[in-house]
Design a protein around this motif. Structure first.
Motif, short mmCIF file in Angstrom:
data_model
loop_
_atom_site.label_atom_id
_atom_site.label_comp_id
_atom_site.label_asym_id
_atom_site.label_seq_id
_atom_site.Cartn_x
_atom_site.Cartn_y
_atom_site.Cartn_z
N SER A 88 38.77 47.13 94.57
CA SER A 88 39.82 46.23 94.13
C SER A 88 39.30 44.82 94.37
N VAL A 89 39.05 44.09 93.28
CA VAL A 89 38.56 42.72 93.36
C VAL A 89 39.40 41.89 92.40
N PRO A 90 40.42 41.20 92.92
CA PRO A 90 41.31 40.43 92.04
C PRO A 90 40.55 39.43 91.18
N GLY A 91 40.88 39.44 89.87
CA GLY A 91 40.34 38.44 88.95
C GLY A 91 38.99 38.74 88.36
N ILE A 92 38.33 39.82 88.75
CA ILE A 92 37.00 40.09 88.21
C ILE A 92 37.10 40.84 86.89
N GLU A 93 36.23 40.50 85.96
CA GLU A 93 36.16 41.20 84.69
C GLU A 93 35.35 42.49 84.88
N PRO A 94 35.74 43.57 84.22
CA PRO A 94 35.02 44.84 84.40
C PRO A 94 33.52 44.75 84.14
N ALA A 95 33.09 44.02 83.13
CA ALA A 95 31.66 43.91 82.82
C ALA A 95 30.91 43.19 83.95
N GLU A 96 31.52 42.15 84.51
CA GLU A 96 30.88 41.44 85.63
C GLU A 96 30.78 42.36 86.84
N PHE A 97 31.86 43.09 87.12
CA PHE A 97 31.84 44.01 88.26
C PHE A 97 30.77 45.08 88.09
#
Length: 141
Positions: free
Chosen positions: A104-113
């Motif tokens: 769970s990382v608020p504000g991160i885009e799936p591609a960046e993650f």
């Protein structure tokens, strides 16, 4: 540079032997291991469990630092590593380490993650260790 140590002792041989592991930090202190903890349900640990713990914790920490480095300030990461020991001729071989991550990382885009997680998997020191050269120095009394 950091160097950490652990030692293992095995009293007796084969299935009847009993092993004990001690780590530099003292977290493992004469912790039992042996045939029954590796292939059965006896209380104690085994090499594959220790590799799984090392890989899960190393990857998770690498990812946490990579996410912080990318500007993310909050999150929760939980990783399970499943290390598989398979028969290999007359012996055995660790054939894989499967990492399962819940994040769970608020504000991160799936591609960046996905990109940051893949880099953390490839670059955590234990991932690199699993393909490293292994040396042996010995003394026979």
């Amino acid at each position: 540079m950091t160097t950490r140590t652990a030692s293992a002792r095995y009293d007796g041989l084969g299935r009847d032997g009993k092993g004990h592991i001690t780590s530099q930090s003292g977290v493992l202190d004469e912790t039992p291991y042996g045939f029954g903890t590796r292939f059965g349900d006896e209380k104690g640990t085994n090499p594959e469990e220790l590799v799984a713990a090392a890989h899960a914790s190393c990857f998770t920490m690498a990812l946490a630092f990579a996410l912080a480095g990318a500007g993310h300030e909050d999150g929760k990461l939980e990783t399970t590593a499943k290390v598989t020991l398979d028969k290999d001729g007359a012996g055995f071989k660790v054939t894989r380490s499967d990492l399962t991550l819940t994040a769970s990382v608020p504000g991160i885009e799936p591609a960046e993650f996905e990109k940051i997680a893949a880099e953390a998997k490839a670059n955590c020191p234990i991932s690199k260790l699993l393909t490293a050269e292994i040396t042996l120095t010995h003394t026979l009394d």
